[in-house]
Design a protein around this motif. Sequence first.
Motif, mmCIF file in Angstrom:
data_model
loop_
_atom_site.group_PDB
_atom_site.id
_atom_site.type_symbol
_atom_site.label_atom_id
_atom_site.label_comp_id
_atom_site.label_asym_id
_atom_site.label_seq_id
_atom_site.Cartn_x
_atom_site.Cartn_y
_atom_site.Cartn_z
ATOM 1 N N ALA A 60 0.869 -1.179 0.000
ATOM 2 C CA ALA A 60 0.000 0.000 0.000
ATOM 3 C C ALA A 60 0.905 1.228 0.000
ATOM 4 C CB ALA A 60 -0.900 -0.001 1.223
ATOM 5 N N GLY A 61 0.701 2.104 -0.979
ATOM 6 C CA GLY A 61 1.529 3.294 -1.104
ATOM 7 C C GLY A 61 0.806 4.557 -0.705
ATOM 8 N N GLU A 62 1.562 5.622 -0.650
ATOM 9 C CA GLU A 62 0.991 6.941 -0.361
ATOM 10 C C GLU A 62 0.624 7.659 -1.657
ATOM 11 O OE1 GLU A 62 0.477 8.596 2.677
ATOM 12 O OE2 GLU A 62 0.849 6.659 3.611
ATOM 13 N N GLU A 63 1.598 7.832 -2.546
ATOM 14 C CA GLU A 63 1.378 8.571 -3.793
ATOM 15 C C GLU A 63 0.754 7.701 -4.873
ATOM 16 O OE1 GLU A 63 1.510 11.750 -4.252
ATOM 17 O OE2 GLU A 63 2.316 12.145 -2.263
ATOM 18 N N LYS A 64 1.113 6.429 -4.884
ATOM 19 C CA LYS A 64 0.460 5.446 -5.754
ATOM 20 C C LYS A 64 -0.354 4.565 -4.828
ATOM 21 C CE LYS A 64 2.704 3.213 -8.984
ATOM 22 N NZ LYS A 64 3.731 2.412 -9.690
ATOM 23 N N GLU A 65 -1.531 4.174 -5.270
ATOM 24 C CA GLU A 65 -2.359 3.339 -4.402
ATOM 25 C C GLU A 65 -1.619 2.063 -4.001
ATOM 26 O OE1 GLU A 65 -6.825 1.440 -4.201
ATOM 27 O OE2 GLU A 65 -6.190 2.443 -6.024
ATOM 28 N N PHE A 66 -0.977 1.438 -4.995
ATOM 29 C CA PHE A 66 -0.199 0.231 -4.725
ATOM 30 C C PHE A 66 1.159 0.325 -5.401
ATOM 31 C CE2 PHE A 66 -4.578 -1.247 -4.274
ATOM 32 C CZ PHE A 66 -4.507 -1.816 -3.009
ATOM 33 N N VAL A 67 2.166 -0.220 -4.743
ATOM 34 C CA VAL A 67 3.517 -0.326 -5.275
ATOM 35 C C VAL A 67 3.813 -1.817 -5.360
ATOM 36 C CG1 VAL A 67 5.947 0.179 -4.866
ATOM 37 C CG2 VAL A 67 4.208 1.888 -4.289
ATOM 38 N N ALA A 141 12.844 1.055 0.821
ATOM 39 C CA ALA A 141 13.381 2.006 -0.158
ATOM 40 C C ALA A 141 12.501 2.066 -1.395
ATOM 41 C CB ALA A 141 14.812 1.623 -0.531
ATOM 42 N N SER A 142 12.000 0.930 -1.849
ATOM 43 C CA SER A 142 11.106 0.927 -3.024
ATOM 44 C C SER A 142 9.884 1.794 -2.755
ATOM 45 C CB SER A 142 10.669 -0.503 -3.359
ATOM 46 O OG SER A 142 11.760 -1.296 -3.736
ATOM 47 N N LEU A 143 9.317 1.646 -1.580
ATOM 48 C CA LEU A 143 8.134 2.427 -1.213
ATOM 49 C C LEU A 143 8.484 3.902 -1.018
ATOM 50 C CD1 LEU A 143 5.159 1.831 -0.706
ATOM 51 C CD2 LEU A 143 5.725 1.363 1.670
ATOM 52 N N ARG A 161 -2.001 16.116 -17.084
ATOM 53 C CA ARG A 161 -2.909 14.975 -16.935
ATOM 54 C C ARG A 161 -2.813 14.321 -15.563
ATOM 55 N NH1 ARG A 161 -2.150 10.781 -21.296
ATOM 56 N NH2 ARG A 161 -3.740 9.804 -20.042
ATOM 57 N N TYR A 162 -1.657 14.457 -14.915
ATOM 58 C CA TYR A 162 -1.459 13.798 -13.621
ATOM 59 C C TYR A 162 -1.911 14.695 -12.490
ATOM 60 C CZ TYR A 162 0.730 12.038 -9.431
ATOM 61 O OH TYR A 162 0.937 11.597 -8.159
ATOM 62 N N ARG A 163 -2.673 14.120 -11.596
ATOM 63 C CA ARG A 163 -3.081 14.829 -10.391
ATOM 64 C C ARG A 163 -2.752 13.947 -9.200
ATOM 65 N NH1 ARG A 163 -6.447 16.603 -14.110
ATOM 66 N NH2 ARG A 163 -6.955 18.783 -14.214
ATOM 67 N N ARG A 164 -2.176 14.540 -8.178
ATOM 68 C CA ARG A 164 -1.833 13.793 -6.973
ATOM 69 C C ARG A 164 -3.101 13.261 -6.329
ATOM 70 N NH1 ARG A 164 2.819 16.542 -3.459
ATOM 71 N NH2 ARG A 164 2.831 14.430 -2.661
ATOM 72 N N ARG A 165 -2.941 12.140 -5.640
ATOM 73 C CA ARG A 165 -4.064 11.586 -4.886
ATOM 74 C C ARG A 165 -4.395 12.539 -3.749
ATOM 75 N NH1 ARG A 165 -2.682 6.134 -2.621
ATOM 76 N NH2 ARG A 165 -4.869 6.060 -2.124
ATOM 77 N N PRO A 166 -5.667 12.772 -3.519
ATOM 78 C CA PRO A 166 -6.031 13.637 -2.379
ATOM 79 C C PRO A 166 -5.604 12.980 -1.067
ATOM 80 C CG PRO A 166 -7.996 12.826 -3.524
ATOM 81 C CD PRO A 166 -6.809 12.303 -4.258
ATOM 82 N N PRO A 167 -5.232 13.800 -0.076
ATOM 83 C CA PRO A 167 -4.771 13.234 1.207
ATOM 84 C C PRO A 167 -5.736 12.231 1.805
ATOM 85 C CG PRO A 167 -4.407 15.597 1.157
ATOM 86 C CD PRO A 167 -5.202 15.248 -0.083
ATOM 87 N N SER A 168 -7.031 12.426 1.648
ATOM 88 C CA SER A 168 -8.007 11.493 2.238
ATOM 89 C C SER A 168 -7.937 10.112 1.567
ATOM 90 C CB SER A 168 -9.422 12.058 2.104
ATOM 91 O OG SER A 168 -9.755 12.214 0.734
ATOM 92 N N ALA A 169 -7.422 10.040 0.338
ATOM 93 C CA ALA A 169 -7.331 8.764 -0.381
ATOM 94 C C ALA A 169 -6.024 8.040 -0.095
ATOM 95 C CB ALA A 169 -7.481 8.999 -1.885
ATOM 96 N N ARG A 170 -5.112 8.700 0.586
ATOM 97 C CA ARG A 170 -3.790 8.101 0.855
ATOM 98 C C ARG A 170 -3.819 7.195 2.035
ATOM 99 N NH1 ARG A 170 -0.108 13.371 0.023
ATOM 100 N NH2 ARG A 170 -0.907 13.876 -1.986
#
Length: 170
Positions: A60-67, A141-143, A161-170
């Motif tokens: 489970a990632g912060e900026e990407k939903e999954f790594v 480190a990967s994460l 085109r890219y938008r960061r995930r909103p904090p509530s979705a992290r």
Amino acid sequence: MSDADEWAGILSAAERDEVCARIDAWAARELAAGGPLVAVDRQEGGDPVTGAPRWYLRLAGEEKEFVTVWLTLRQRTLWHECQFMPAPEVNVEATWLYLLKRNADLLGMAFALGHEDAIYLVGRVPTSRVTDTELDRIIGASLAYTDECFPTAMSIGYEGRYRRRPPSAR
């Protein structure tokens, strides 16, 4: 043991089994701990080129939903790779310039061109160094590098085109 000794010699069947058992035990503990590791799949003969055992780890990632991290046990090394982002659609040179400059700050891995021009974080360690501490470092480190570099790389390579995930979705 010298550096040359660590990289010397192909694993025997018993040594290979012992490294596999170490990775399996580490993964089971991490899954049970309820941290960022949310799924593990081990494939015997999973590497399409070498037939080596391969582990698929989903975090489970912060900026990407999954790594996703793949660990592949080779003859002398444990190869690790993390799919970082798809091939940039725009500003390709600027994206690579950013990532190549970031390589200087990374420990034990580097950004590299992968399949279908996707960008990966890759590295390897001698099998003699495959310990819980080293597996923690690889996965951590990967994460961390993905969370740190992904927003900027995507903003450059997918400008507008890219938008960061909103904090509530992290």
